[in-house]
Scaffold this motif. Structure first.
Motif, PDB file in Angstrom:
ATOM      1  N   HIS A 201      -8.748 -30.925  51.723  1.00  9.54           N
ATOM      2  CA  HIS A 201      -9.054 -29.533  52.062  1.00  9.54           C
ATOM      3  C   HIS A 201      -7.813 -28.649  52.178  1.00  9.54           C
ATOM      4  O   HIS A 201      -7.954 -27.454  52.462  1.00  9.54           O
ATOM      5  CB  HIS A 201      -9.898 -29.441  53.338  1.00  9.54           C
ATOM      6  N   HIS A 202      -6.627 -29.187  51.951  1.00  8.40           N
ATOM      7  CA  HIS A 202      -5.437 -28.347  51.947  1.00  8.40           C
ATOM      8  C   HIS A 202      -5.363 -27.565  50.640  1.00  8.40           C
ATOM      9  O   HIS A 202      -5.595 -28.109  49.563  1.00  8.40           O
ATOM     10  CB  HIS A 202      -4.176 -29.196  52.122  1.00  8.40           C
ATOM     11  N   ARG A 203      -5.013 -26.300  50.763  1.00  7.42           N
ATOM     12  CA  ARG A 203      -4.860 -25.416  49.601  1.00  7.42           C
ATOM     13  C   ARG A 203      -3.377 -25.114  49.426  1.00  7.42           C
ATOM     14  O   ARG A 203      -2.700 -24.694  50.363  1.00  7.42           O
ATOM     15  CB  ARG A 203      -5.653 -24.130  49.808  1.00  7.42           C
ATOM     16  N   ILE A 204      -2.881 -25.303  48.191  1.00  6.05           N
ATOM     17  CA  ILE A 204      -1.454 -25.142  47.912  1.00  6.05           C
ATOM     18  C   ILE A 204      -1.272 -24.071  46.846  1.00  6.05           C
ATOM     19  O   ILE A 204      -1.887 -24.141  45.774  1.00  6.05           O
ATOM     20  CB  ILE A 204      -0.837 -26.477  47.419  1.00  6.05           C
ATOM     21  N   LEU A 206       0.543 -22.506  43.867  1.00  6.59           N
ATOM     22  CA  LEU A 206       1.398 -23.025  42.811  1.00  6.59           C
ATOM     23  C   LEU A 206       2.229 -21.934  42.145  1.00  6.59           C
ATOM     24  O   LEU A 206       3.171 -22.233  41.418  1.00  6.59           O
ATOM     25  CB  LEU A 206       0.551 -23.748  41.750  1.00  6.59           C
ATOM     26  N   GLY A 207       1.866 -20.663  42.388  1.00  6.37           N
ATOM     27  CA  GLY A 207       2.589 -19.550  41.798  1.00  6.37           C
ATOM     28  C   GLY A 207       1.753 -18.807  40.776  1.00  6.37           C
ATOM     29  O   GLY A 207       0.787 -19.337  40.218  1.00  6.37           O
ATOM     30  N   ASN A 208       2.110 -17.548  40.564  1.00  4.11           N
ATOM     31  CA  ASN A 208       1.460 -16.712  39.543  1.00  4.11           C
ATOM     32  C   ASN A 208      -0.051 -16.593  39.757  1.00  4.11           C
ATOM     33  O   ASN A 208      -0.819 -16.477  38.796  1.00  4.11           O
ATOM     34  CB  ASN A 208       1.741 -17.234  38.129  1.00  4.11           C
ATOM     35  N   GLY A 209      -0.479 -16.647  41.028  1.00  4.18           N
ATOM     36  CA  GLY A 209      -1.897 -16.515  41.326  1.00  4.18           C
ATOM     37  C   GLY A 209      -2.702 -17.786  41.154  1.00  4.18           C
ATOM     38  O   GLY A 209      -3.930 -17.774  41.318  1.00  4.18           O
ATOM     39  N   VAL A 210      -2.056 -18.900  40.833  1.00  4.50           N
ATOM     40  CA  VAL A 210      -2.737 -20.196  40.660  1.00  4.50           C
ATOM     41  C   VAL A 210      -2.577 -21.001  41.944  1.00  4.50           C
ATOM     42  O   VAL A 210      -1.502 -21.030  42.551  1.00  4.50           O
ATOM     43  CB  VAL A 210      -2.160 -20.970  39.461  1.00  4.50           C
ATOM     44  N   ALA A 211      -3.650 -21.654  42.384  1.00  2.00           N
ATOM     45  CA  ALA A 211      -3.620 -22.497  43.586  1.00  2.00           C
ATOM     46  C   ALA A 211      -4.488 -23.722  43.360  1.00  2.00           C
ATOM     47  O   ALA A 211      -5.368 -23.731  42.489  1.00  2.00           O
ATOM     48  CB  ALA A 211      -4.106 -21.716  44.813  1.00  2.00           C
ATOM     49  N   VAL A 212      -4.233 -24.768  44.150  1.00  2.00           N
ATOM     50  CA  VAL A 212      -5.025 -25.989  44.052  1.00  2.00           C
ATOM     51  C   VAL A 212      -5.436 -26.428  45.450  1.00  2.00           C
ATOM     52  O   VAL A 212      -4.667 -26.303  46.407  1.00  2.00           O
ATOM     53  CB  VAL A 212      -4.248 -27.120  43.330  1.00  2.00           C
ATOM     54  N   THR A 213      -6.670 -26.924  45.570  1.00  2.00           N
ATOM     55  CA  THR A 213      -7.181 -27.495  46.815  1.00  2.00           C
ATOM     56  C   THR A 213      -7.557 -28.946  46.571  1.00  2.00           C
ATOM     57  O   THR A 213      -8.237 -29.260  45.581  1.00  2.00           O
ATOM     58  CB  THR A 213      -8.411 -26.721  47.318  1.00  2.00           C
ATOM     59  N   LEU A 214      -7.102 -29.836  47.460  1.00  2.00           N
ATOM     60  CA  LEU A 214      -7.490 -31.242  47.393  1.00  2.00           C
ATOM     61  C   LEU A 214      -8.842 -31.405  48.072  1.00  2.00           C
ATOM     62  O   LEU A 214      -9.030 -30.940  49.204  1.00  2.00           O
ATOM     63  CB  LEU A 214      -6.454 -32.130  48.073  1.00  2.00           C
TER      64      LEU A 214
END
Length: 354
Positions: A201-204, A206-214
């Motif tokens: 459930h952590h959201r990271i 990544l830059g340039n408006g891109v993000a990832v959630t586990l």
């Protein structure tokens, strides 16, 4: 010497070597230390809605049971495709290139993101034994554009390939985003790998408006005989200009709640990548690996507009034939009255743009 006796001797030799390797690494590896949670008991991770991994006795029953029907694979089954990606992809387009097995290159917003990168010849702790590639990566390593991010889902050798991560680090020095505990595995092998470990459930960003959630997935993790579930496993929800991509690197189906929960928390989903291979025999694989029928149910549960298949056709991990997952996927889609073009199985080197 009979075939069964040779197989037994080979297995026990492999187990002895693995035990020695596991003990060696256990003596020098740091393992995860953190607070107890609803999926970590202070020593090992677990899925409250999943199942524990199979026992050694069950492994032996699978390998040497009288009813085993392991289908032969061709020695080499090269894909007719090969991709040379552009340096960057910008605007609102996302480009997905299938490398093979569970490895992808995703290009979006000027970022180049690898999923579970494996360029090694074997998915194994050994260079001389273990599941071997049956086709070359769909992108030659030297044809990769500058890699900014690698997402590594868990510690199994067909997903966490230290040799490839080391090569990527030497050439590009990408951030490596992974679930808790896998950073210790990476750094124990190569301290220069830029591993960052996160919980479900952590959201990271990544830059340039891109993000990832586990997000939770129905699976488990290990590198040897003595570290079962001492590192966490996850799927990923990747936010891109073209919408959210749900990347399921390895998972069983269960009752489908993992997929429905992602839809509720992160929907609508533009695209889902789902595993369709490494599923036979079902009594052994059902809890941790979906078959194509399960994957079609998972697509319905998560509600993604489009699906791509992976985790098939490169490493023979289980007993089904090399082409069985793709054939069964088409049949499952027809049965569910879902158009085949909505859930596509690519070959290494093929590309999809959204």
């Amino acid at each position: 010497m009979s075939l069964t006796r040779r197989r037994l001797l080979s297995l026990f030799a492999g187990l002895a070597a693995a035990a020695g390797l596991s003990a060696f690494w256990a003596s020098r590896m740091r393992t995860y230390e953190g607070p107890v949670s609803d999926h970590f008991d202070g020593t090992r991770f677990y899925d409250p809605d999943g199942s524990p991994p199979k026992s050694l006795g069950e492994v032996l029953r699978w390998q040497f049971g009288p009813d085993r029907q392991r289908q032969p694979w061709p020695e080499w089954a090269q894909s007719p495709y090969a991709d040379t990606p552009p340096p960057r992809v910008t605007g609102d387009k996302v480009r997905l290139s299938f490398v093979g097995h569970a490895s992808w290159l995703i290009q979006a917003s000027g970022l180049n993101i690898l999923i579970d990168p494996v360029w090694s010849d074997r998915a194994s702790p050994f260079t001389f034994a273990g599941p071997k590639r049956h086709n070359a990566p769909g992108i030659a390593f030297d044809a990769l554009p500058p890699v900014d991010i690698a997402l590594v889902s868990h510690g199994h050798y067909d997903h966490l390939d230290v040799a490839t991560l080391s090569k990527l680090t030497q050439k590009f020095s990408p951030r490596v985003i992974t679930p808790l505990g896998n950073d210790a595995t990476m750094r124990s092998a190569d301290s220069s790998i830029r591993a960052e470990a996160f919980d479900w459930h952590h959201r990271i960003e990544l830059g340039n408006g891109v993000a990832v959630t586990l997000v939770p997935t129905r699976h488990w993790s290990a590198r040897g005989l003595f570290d079962r579930n001492k590192s966490l496993w996850a799927s990923f929800v990747l936010e891109t200009p073209a919408g959210k991509l749900y990347i399921v690197c390895d998972s069983g189906y269960g009752d489908g709640k993992h997929f429905r929960r992602v839809a509720e928390a992160h929907g609508p989903l533009r695209l889902v990548i789902l595993p369709i291979g490494a599923y036979e025999p079902r009594w052994f694989m059902r809890d941790q690996h979906m078959n194509p029928e399960d994957a079609v149910k998972a697509l319905a549960d998560c509600g993604a507009a489009q699906a791509l298949a992976h985790h098939h056709g490169t490493f023979q991990l289980t007993d089904e034939a090399i082409d069985a997952p793709v054939i069964a996927l088409g049949e499952a889609l027809d049965t569910a009255k879902i158009p085949r073009e909505r859930f596509v199985a690519l070959k290494p080197g093929q590309v999809v743009e959204i």
